[in-house]
Scaffold this active site. Structure first.
Site, PDB file in Angstrom:
ATOM      1  N   CYS A   1       0.848  -1.194   0.000  1.00  0.00           N
ATOM      2  CA  CYS A   1       0.000   0.000   0.000  1.00  0.00           C
ATOM      3  C   CYS A   1       0.884   1.244   0.000  1.00  0.00           C
ATOM      4  CB  CYS A   1      -0.890  -0.019   1.244  1.00  0.00           C
ATOM      5  SG  CYS A   1      -1.929   1.453   1.453  1.00  0.00           S
ATOM      6  N   HIS A   2       0.373   2.331  -0.557  1.00  0.00           N
ATOM      7  CA  HIS A   2       1.150   3.573  -0.595  1.00  0.00           C
ATOM      8  C   HIS A   2       1.460   4.096   0.809  1.00  0.00           C
ATOM      9  CE1 HIS A   2       1.517   4.603  -4.862  1.00  0.00           C
ATOM     10  NE2 HIS A   2       0.334   4.035  -5.027  1.00  0.00           N
ATOM     11  N   THR A   3       0.650   3.737   1.787  1.00  0.00           N
ATOM     12  CA  THR A   3       0.938   4.166   3.151  1.00  0.00           C
ATOM     13  C   THR A   3       2.259   3.592   3.644  1.00  0.00           C
ATOM     14  OG1 THR A   3      -1.439   4.285   3.594  1.00  0.00           O
ATOM     15  CG2 THR A   3       0.019   4.296   5.499  1.00  0.00           C
TER      16      THR A   3
ATOM     17  N   HIS B   1       0.597  -3.711   6.159  1.00  0.00           N
ATOM     18  CA  HIS B   1      -0.655  -3.689   6.919  1.00  0.00           C
ATOM     19  C   HIS B   1      -1.854  -4.168   6.096  1.00  0.00           C
ATOM     20  CE1 HIS B   1      -0.618   0.066   4.666  1.00  0.00           C
ATOM     21  NE2 HIS B   1      -1.933   0.138   4.819  1.00  0.00           N
ATOM     22  N   GLU B   2      -1.614  -4.731   4.915  1.00  0.00           N
ATOM     23  CA  GLU B   2      -2.711  -5.157   4.049  1.00  0.00           C
ATOM     24  C   GLU B   2      -2.445  -6.615   3.686  1.00  0.00           C
ATOM     25  OE1 GLU B   2      -4.168  -2.152   1.231  1.00  0.00           O
ATOM     26  OE2 GLU B   2      -4.151  -3.703  -0.307  1.00  0.00           O
TER      27      GLU B   2
ATOM     28  N   CYS C   1     -12.724  -2.877  19.392  1.00  0.00           N
ATOM     29  CA  CYS C   1     -12.773  -3.611  20.660  1.00  0.00           C
ATOM     30  C   CYS C   1     -14.178  -4.099  20.960  1.00  0.00           C
ATOM     31  CB  CYS C   1     -12.233  -2.756  21.804  1.00  0.00           C
ATOM     32  SG  CYS C   1     -13.349  -1.427  22.357  1.00  0.00           S
TER      33      CYS C   1
ATOM     34  N   CYS D   1     -17.072   1.272  25.231  1.00  0.00           N
ATOM     35  CA  CYS D   1     -16.377   2.069  24.205  1.00  0.00           C
ATOM     36  C   CYS D   1     -17.398   2.889  23.431  1.00  0.00           C
ATOM     37  CB  CYS D   1     -15.583   1.169  23.273  1.00  0.00           C
ATOM     38  SG  CYS D   1     -14.724   2.088  21.965  1.00  0.00           S
TER      39      CYS D   1
ATOM     40  N   CYS E   1     -16.946   2.460  19.540  1.00  0.00           N
ATOM     41  CA  CYS E   1     -17.444   1.209  18.952  1.00  0.00           C
ATOM     42  C   CYS E   1     -18.959   1.128  18.999  1.00  0.00           C
ATOM     43  CB  CYS E   1     -16.823   0.008  19.667  1.00  0.00           C
ATOM     44  SG  CYS E   1     -15.087  -0.275  19.242  1.00  0.00           S
TER      45      CYS E   1
ATOM     46  N   CYS F   1     -12.034   3.288  16.879  1.00  0.00           N
ATOM     47  CA  CYS F   1     -11.841   2.749  18.232  1.00  0.00           C
ATOM     48  C   CYS F   1     -10.462   3.170  18.748  1.00  0.00           C
ATOM     49  CB  CYS F   1     -11.952   1.227  18.219  1.00  0.00           C
ATOM     50  SG  CYS F   1     -11.537   0.445  19.797  1.00  0.00           S
TER      51      CYS F   1
ATOM     52  N   ARG G   1      -4.853   2.798  20.365  1.00  0.00           N
ATOM     53  CA  ARG G   1      -4.279   3.807  19.482  1.00  0.00           C
ATOM     54  C   ARG G   1      -2.968   4.360  20.021  1.00  0.00           C
ATOM     55  NH1 ARG G   1      -1.860   5.966  16.534  1.00  0.00           N
ATOM     56  NH2 ARG G   1      -2.247   7.710  15.124  1.00  0.00           N
TER      57      ARG G   1
ATOM     58  N   CYS H   1      -7.094  -2.673   3.582  1.00  0.00           N
ATOM     59  CA  CYS H   1      -6.851  -1.224   3.569  1.00  0.00           C
ATOM     60  C   CYS H   1      -7.483  -0.553   2.355  1.00  0.00           C
ATOM     61  CB  CYS H   1      -5.360  -0.916   3.637  1.00  0.00           C
ATOM     62  SG  CYS H   1      -5.003   0.863   3.725  1.00  0.00           S
TER      63      CYS H   1
ATOM     64  N   ARG I   1      -2.111  -2.805  -7.204  1.00  0.00           N
ATOM     65  CA  ARG I   1      -1.714  -3.542  -6.014  1.00  0.00           C
ATOM     66  C   ARG I   1      -0.735  -4.630  -6.414  1.00  0.00           C
ATOM     67  NH1 ARG I   1      -2.714   0.009  -3.194  1.00  0.00           N
ATOM     68  NH2 ARG I   1      -3.919   0.057  -1.258  1.00  0.00           N
TER      69      ARG I   1
END
Length: 697
Positions: free
Chosen positions: A364-366, A386-387, A416, A421, A424, A432, A436, A496, A692
């Site tokens: 991913c570009h992130t 992360h993907e 969660c 929460c 959520c 959420c 974090r 993502c 991708r």
């Protein structure tokens, strides 16, 4: 020396995103040269004649639909008369279509002056009677030789990823071939098939000539094969379409009622669609062929997922439970530096954590954003990614939502779902905040890390995922448990970018039918926005980019207009306002460029337009516009992960993909094998043609 290919490509045509070729080879079954047609979707372009990444990549296993044609036809009839519709549907489903000839041809091949016997009428049997026995081995050719050839040369149809359909005589061939070997085929369908050939003139003539008697043809009679069963076949359904104005139906050649009765007797589900006003021609086939391609695509995806899941489960996950795992990872040692393939140690999961084996990771570009030093939270050394699609290897104390062997997608936006929460429990957000604070620090919720390099030094986590590693550890609340019905190399896309684009349309902006939409930036996220807007019923979708090479993909997914903003002599927002009158109802920035974010807002419709920021801007950049733009009714908003509540919604997205309602194959433009090839994937992403790049571990 380069080995000479055992085939000749006679012609090549581009059809939509895919390619149709006619290929000839020498056949041992027919003792002749045989020619077949082969359509390969763009997803698998590198399997046949290049066009992909190349450079030593293994051929991917391509799911395939065999199409068997009818009397008087050759390998070209289907392609010419129904191919355009079928091939576009196959491109969408991510499957190939192979179209063999209906008989042997050439010098020495016996023939008669009759359309229903001899050349063009092989009946998909192995002839046992002279003069046909030497050359007419069509059953062996279609069921043994051609599948082996396609798998060996092109990676097509391995592991039983084959379905079969056909028309008239070819419908007879499809039904009997599948019923004689139901384990070897994922699904079967037919148009106007000769259902009971031992009871009709066509079949009686062919079986007597090829096999020596009509009785010998019972083993090639679909009705007889079903009538001889006491239980249903493994096929969940057999799809048959029959035109009610078919002249051969009234002539007693097709006998579909006999097939239906035999299916009812053994409990086999069979769907017979009687189509009013349609005859026996390819006009009929072309009218409904997309339904059949979709029917087979769904079942081929299911079988593909079963094959891959079995391979994952064959691994002994229990052998590593509670122990550190030594494996390979791509470590980011510093900003603007190539990733380094290192041997690292992944510790067992602690309470509330899950250790997973990463099967496939999409770039991913992130990831590149952080690697290039633009992320204010970027920490080094770290493991990016992360993907991904993963299999649970072990779980820590207290984990109850997943177990070893489950398929999961790591989600950087956790859920969660605690009653306490407020995030959520609110339908207004998916943000959420449970972990974090630690996630942004590159550590697990307990304040420590699970990665150590060869010297025992800690390596930071990334976005709570770190999937550029053969194994990783996640918080339980970051694991979306998904069906095993979708291969993880496809399912990973919902971790993502694709989910973010779809959710921006469906959740954040709630685009209504007949809306107008403008999309800035045609990477994977932008194309997902277009796909989502089309599915939401948007009537006008304007695709904006500085690279016109991206426009065909946008148009194929539903864009109605394209704008190359680099060629304009006016601000792009002015051009879009001029195109629409007052602006687009919804606009989306998918670039991360703050000037484009402003342009997207300023071409949103006066009075009610909404503009959504999806792209992530570099650290320190700020957005600006004149307050008057907001005073006059425009809304400016942003989205993270498309507003999807990860553990609840990602499994639903995956299921929609399994059901064929949400195809994603078109996003995968590059594939690589081995975590060590991640730098190659980064290079591809920088190349401009990559949506991708999926790295399979």
């Amino acid at each position: 020396m380069t080995k000479e290919a055992p085939y000749t490509v006679r012609s090549t045509q581009r059809v939509g995103g895919g390619t149709y070729r006619r290929i000839s080879h020498r056949s041992s079954s027919t003792k002749t040269s045989m020619t077949f047609g082969l359509f390969v979707p763009s997803r698998f372009a590198s399997n046949v004649g290049g066009g992909g990444d190349g450079d030593g990549k293994r051929k991917e296993n391509v799911p395939v639909l065999y199409w068997l044609s009818g009397l008087t036809c050759d390998d070209t009839n289907f392609a010419q008369k129904a191919g355009p519709r079928a091939f576009l549907a196959a491109e969408k489903e991510g499957i190939a279509i192979v179209m063999p000839d209906t008989s042997p041809r050439g010098e020495g091949v016996p023939n008669v002056e009759s359309y229903d016997l001899g050349v063009g009428a092989g009946f998909y049997v192995d002839a046992a009677r002279e003069p046909y026995a030497k050359h007419y081995g069509m059953y062996s050719y279609v069921t043994e030789e051609l599948p082996a050839f396609l798998e060996e040369e092109f990676g097509v149809g391995g592991d039983g990823l084959r379905s079969v359909s056909g028309h008239s005589m070819g419908g007879h061939g499809a039904l009997t071939i599948a019923l004689k070997d139901p384990a070897g085929w994922a699904s079967v369908s037919a148009f106007s098939p000769i259902c009971n050939p031992t009871e009709c003139p066509w079949g009686e003539k062919a079986f007597d000539a090829y096999l020596g008697s009509v009785k010998a043809g019972k083993v090639h009679d679909a009705t007889a094969l079903l009538a001889g069963r006491n239980t249903a076949t493994p096929f969940d359904d057999i799809l048959v379409d029959q035109g009610e104005d078919d002249e051969f139906l009234t002539a007693g050649q097709l006998l579909p009622d006999n097939l239906v009765a035999a299916a009812e007797k053994c409990g086999q589900k069979l769907t017979l669609n009687a189509r009013e006003g349609f005859d026996h021609s390819y006009y009929f086939v072309a009218s409904f062929v997309e339904d059949h391609v979709k029917f087979h695509g769904k079942r081929l995806r299911k079988r593909q997922a079963e094959v891959m899941a079995a391979a994952y489960e064959a691994a002994d996950l229990a052998a590593t439970v509670g122990k550190p795992i030594v494996c390979k990872a791509m470590v980011a040692r510093g900003a603007k530096q190539p990733l380094v393939c290192e041997t690292i140690t992944v510790d067992p999961p602690k309470a509330g954590e899950v250790r997973v084996k990463v099967i496939a990771n999409a770039l991913c570009h992130t990831d590149i954003y952080t690697l290039d030093g633009h992320d204010p939270e970027g920490l080094f050394p770290c493991i990016l990614g992360h993907e991904a699609g993963c299999v649970v290897e072990s779980v820590g104390e207290g984990v109850s939502s997943v177990k070893p062997g489950d398929h999961v997608i790591p989600c950087y936006t956790p859920q969660c779902a605690a009653p306490s929460c407020i995030f959520c429990q609110s339908p207004k957000t998916n943000l959420c905040p449970k972990i974090r604070g630690t996630q942004g620090q590159g550590i697990m919720p307990d304040g420590t890390v699970r990665f150590k390099d060869a010297e025992g030094k800690p390596i930071y986590h990334f976005m709570g995922c770190s999937t550029m590693c053969e194994y990783t550890v996640l918080a339980e609340i970051s694991c979306a448990k998904i069906s095993k019905g979708l291969p993880l190399e496809k399912a990973c896309l919902f971790g993502c970018g694709v989910a973010t684009g779809l959710g921006a349309v469906w959740n954040t902006c709630k685009v209504e039918p007949n809306s107008s939409v403008a999309v800035f930036g045609l990477g994977a996220v932008g194309l997902a926005v277009i796909q989502g807007a089309k599915m939401a019923g948007a009537s006008r979708i304007i695709a904006v980019d500085v690279n016109p090479a991206k426009f065909p993909a946008a148009l194929s997914l539903g864009a109605t207009d394209t704008v190359d903003s680099s060629k304009l002599d006016e601000p792009v927002q002015s051009r879009i306002v001029g195109m629409t009158g007052w602006g687009a109802d919804y606009t989306f920035d998918c670039t991360g460029i703050v000037s484009v974010m402003r342009a997207a807002l300023e071409c949103a419709h006066r009075g009610w337009g909404t503009s959504c920021v999806i792209g992530v801007a570099a650290s320190g950049h700020e957005i600006s516009t004149r307050p008057f733009q907001l005073v006059t009714g425009r809304t400016w908003k942003g989205t993270a992960f498309g507003g999807f509540k990860s553990r609840r919604d990602v499994p639903q997205l995956v299921q929609r993909c399994i059901d064929g309602d949400l195809p994603v194959d078109h996003f995968i433009t590059h594939t690589f094998d081995g975590v060590e090839c991640t730098n190659d994937a980064i290079h591809a992403l920088h190349g401009g043609s990559c949506l991708r790049a999926v790295v399979r571990y």
